[in-house]
Design a protein around this motif. Structure first.
Motif, PDB file in Angstrom:
ATOM      1  N   SER A  81       0.852  -1.197   0.000  1.00 56.49           N
ATOM      2  CA  SER A  81       0.000   0.000   0.000  1.00 56.49           C
ATOM      3  C   SER A  81       0.889   1.249   0.000  1.00 56.49           C
ATOM      4  O   SER A  81       1.993   1.237   0.536  1.00 56.49           O
ATOM      5  CB  SER A  81      -0.894  -0.012   1.244  1.00 56.49           C
ATOM      6  N   PHE A  82       0.384   2.318  -0.620  1.00 56.01           N
ATOM      7  CA  PHE A  82       1.117   3.584  -0.585  1.00 56.01           C
ATOM      8  C   PHE A  82       0.174   4.709  -0.182  1.00 56.01           C
ATOM      9  O   PHE A  82       0.103   5.761  -0.800  1.00 56.01           O
ATOM     10  CB  PHE A  82       1.780   3.873  -1.945  1.00 56.01           C
ATOM     11  N   SER A  83      -0.580   4.433   0.900  1.00 51.20           N
ATOM     12  CA  SER A  83      -1.475   5.472   1.427  1.00 51.20           C
ATOM     13  C   SER A  83      -1.445   5.412   2.954  1.00 51.20           C
ATOM     14  O   SER A  83      -1.034   4.409   3.543  1.00 51.20           O
ATOM     15  CB  SER A  83      -2.906   5.256   0.925  1.00 51.20           C
ATOM     16  N   GLY A  84      -1.877   6.517   3.597  1.00 50.21           N
ATOM     17  CA  GLY A  84      -1.926   6.566   5.056  1.00 50.21           C
ATOM     18  C   GLY A  84      -0.588   6.287   5.699  1.00 50.21           C
ATOM     19  O   GLY A  84       0.453   6.796   5.267  1.00 50.21           O
ATOM     20  N   LYS A  85      -0.599   5.407   6.707  1.00 52.00           N
ATOM     21  CA  LYS A  85       0.618   5.141   7.477  1.00 52.00           C
ATOM     22  C   LYS A  85       1.689   4.454   6.618  1.00 52.00           C
ATOM     23  O   LYS A  85       2.890   4.659   6.822  1.00 52.00           O
ATOM     24  CB  LYS A  85       0.296   4.283   8.703  1.00 52.00           C
ATOM     25  N   MET A  86       1.244   3.633   5.630  1.00 51.59           N
ATOM     26  CA  MET A  86       2.219   2.917   4.804  1.00 51.59           C
ATOM     27  C   MET A  86       2.975   3.892   3.885  1.00 51.59           C
ATOM     28  O   MET A  86       4.162   3.714   3.632  1.00 51.59           O
ATOM     29  CB  MET A  86       1.528   1.824   3.975  1.00 51.59           C
ATOM     30  N   LYS A  87       2.291   4.923   3.412  1.00 51.13           N
ATOM     31  CA  LYS A  87       2.951   5.947   2.592  1.00 51.13           C
ATOM     32  C   LYS A  87       4.046   6.637   3.415  1.00 51.13           C
ATOM     33  O   LYS A  87       5.169   6.848   2.944  1.00 51.13           O
ATOM     34  CB  LYS A  87       1.920   6.975   2.114  1.00 51.13           C
ATOM     35  N   THR A  88       3.719   6.951   4.674  1.00 52.37           N
ATOM     36  CA  THR A  88       4.698   7.582   5.565  1.00 52.37           C
ATOM     37  C   THR A  88       5.892   6.670   5.787  1.00 52.37           C
ATOM     38  O   THR A  88       7.051   7.101   5.753  1.00 52.37           O
ATOM     39  CB  THR A  88       4.042   7.940   6.917  1.00 52.37           C
ATOM     40  N   LEU A  89       5.629   5.365   5.993  1.00 45.97           N
ATOM     41  CA  LEU A  89       6.715   4.398   6.209  1.00 45.97           C
ATOM     42  C   LEU A  89       7.623   4.324   4.981  1.00 45.97           C
ATOM     43  O   LEU A  89       8.854   4.369   5.099  1.00 45.97           O
ATOM     44  CB  LEU A  89       6.133   3.018   6.536  1.00 45.97           C
TER      45      LEU A  89
END
Length: 493
Positions: free
Chosen positions: A14-22
């Motif tokens: 995923s590349f949204s929410g918390k995963m984008k930040t990670l």
């Protein structure tokens, strides 16, 4: 932290929410390591173009890590105060300047100043630790921090594999300059990407800041004195680096200059003590309410463990190719490939250590991994030319697993101690990794390979003893909001 951004499933693709930040965090950290370690793979070309001596090259390697020790502490404080988004973006942009300066240096002095300044980019690691801790709940935090640390750390191996090829593509005596300048451009460009796409916390969450920027807060008298003791090795490591530059070492600095550095470090330590006292003097009059207390002993133990894990990794990565080529009479290329397997383990081992911590608890996992570390380095001390090469490689890889999983487990625990000071705690623990590297590399210059591995094994045993005194973070961290209400942040199930 109940927003949809943090409560969504942990999906690496995923590349949204918390995963984008990670993902953006590990990419930023990856780039800092590419820039920080862009020198070693191009060392020979730099030496020839600038006409440097072997002593001057060694000096540049020392200078590359010198500034990182205080930088990690300072960057940790700035992160807590101003937020990871601003600090990481600023660091990537600012550090592109000494990177360009080194790429186009004409003499040793210019190269030395640029390399010393580039030690600052080695502090980038600390920023992401705080950022990731803001976005992930405690039961996923170890895994997330492990991915951040492991994948970002791989930047050093990526630099070693790609930069010589890039230099050859540009060709000529100045190929290395273009290769290094490209890493500076990457850093500058990504600073804008990071600033535009990252926020310090999920929507609606509070970013807690320390009450004071000048020094770390502690919550008891005993912790005050323990903090002062734990600061000593950081100053001692800087003094050791100065000694290496003295006439006794590589003779870059005169005795007078080195003595001046010693006096300066002593004065800085005294200033540091006064700052720590100023921030914490209230604890000598009024006890801190139990709900707001934290145990600095936890920080001290994690410092010692990171000294043994990341400190040994930095030292071993730099000596392993030589160790394999001398012990088994391998060609430099084959020895380099064998040794690079050690760095490759980072991709899985560090996230693995974090995941194990989430699953089975911080302290039990740290105990097992530290014990494995001690045994692993003891076995490495037994390796000699009578061993089959494949068995020596397996021993190195196994040891590497415990080292890097241990790093992941250490930083699975760091963000659970005191949320508003996570940057400072990560800064101090991260700095201890560099202190370990300086210590071990100094030991290596004085003893043979076997003794070097035994010394690391011995320090891991000391870490294991210290770990038995550590209490697992449990329950909740209490943080006070601006309106005076108290928020309890869960750190255990």
């Amino acid at each position: 932290m109940s927003t949809s951004e943090t409560s969504s499933t942990f999906n690496l693709f995923s590349f949204s929410g918390k995963m984008k930040t990670l993902h953006l965090s590990w990419m930023a950290f990856f780039i800092t390591f590419v820039v920080w370690f862009n020198f070693a793979p191009l060392l020979q070309a730099v030496k020839e173009t600038l006409g440097l001596t072997t002593a001057e090259i060694k000096t540049l390697l020392i200078l590359n890590v010198a500034f990182t020790i205080p930088a990690r502490v300072i960057i940790g404080m700035l992160t807590d105060k101003y937020g990871p988004r601003l600090v990481f973006s600023g660091l990537l942009a600012i550090c592109s300047i000494p990177c360009f300066a080194f790429a186009f240096a004409d003499n040793f002095t210019q190269a030395a100043i640029a390399r010393f300044a580039l030690g600052l980019i080695g502090a980038g690691f600390v920023v992401g630790i705080r950022l990731v801790s803001e976005w992930f709940p405690h039961n996923e935090l170890g895994t997330a921090e492990g991915i951040y640390g492991g994948w970002g750390n791989f930047g050093s191996a990526a630099a070693a594999f790609t930069l010589p090829t890039v230099a050859v593509m540009f060709g000529g005596d100045d190929g290395w300059r273009y290769a290094m300048a490209i890493t500076g451009l990457m850093s500058l460009a990504f600073s804008f990407v990071f600033f535009k796409n990252v926020t310090d916390t999920p929507k609606g969450a509070t970013y807690y800041k320390p009450k004071n920027l000048g020094a770390m807060e502690v919550t008891s008298k005993g912790d005050f004195y323990l903090l002062l003791v734990m600061k000593v090795p950081m100053y001692a490591a800087l003094a050791l680096l100065a000694w290496k530059l003295s006439p006794t070492g590589v003779s870059l600095l005169s005795d007078m200059a080195v003595n001046g550095i010693y006096l300066g470090l002593a004065a800085l330590y005294l200033l540091d003590i006064t700052k720590v006292y100023k921030v914490n003097k209230h604890i000598f009059d009024t006890p801190v309410p139990e709900i707001h207390q934290y145990k600095f002993k936890q920080v001290a133990v994690l410092n010692v463990l990171y000294f043994a894990t990341f400190g040994s990794e930095l030292a071993v990565v730099s000596m392993l190719p030589l160790f394999f080529s001398e012990t088994f009479e391998l060609t430099p290329v084959v020895a380099g490939m064998v040794a690079s397997a050690y760095a490759f383990m980072n991709l899985m081992s560090r996230p693995g250590g974090g995941w194990l911590s989430d699953k089975f608890g911080r302290k039990p996992v740290l105990i097992i991994l530290t014990a494995g570390l001690a045994v692993g380095y003891f076995v490495m001390g037994l390796v000699d030319s009578s061993w089959p090469v494949w068995l020596a490689v397996i021993a190195a890889m196994t040891c590497s697993f415990f080292v890097q999983s241990g790093e992941g487990a250490v930083f699975a625990a760091v963000p659970l101690i005191k949320r508003r000071m996570t940057g400072q705690i990560a800064g101090m623990t991260g700095a201890y990794g560099n202190v370990g590297a300086v210590t071990y590399l100094t030991v290596l210059s004085l003893v043979d390979y076997s003794t070097f591995f035994y010394v690391i094994s011995g320090t891991a045993v000391l870490g294991l003893i210290a770990l038995l005194l550590m209490e697992e973070p449990k329950g909740h961290i209490a943080e006070v909001q601006e309106d005076g209400t108290v928020e309890l942040i869960s750190v255990s199930s």
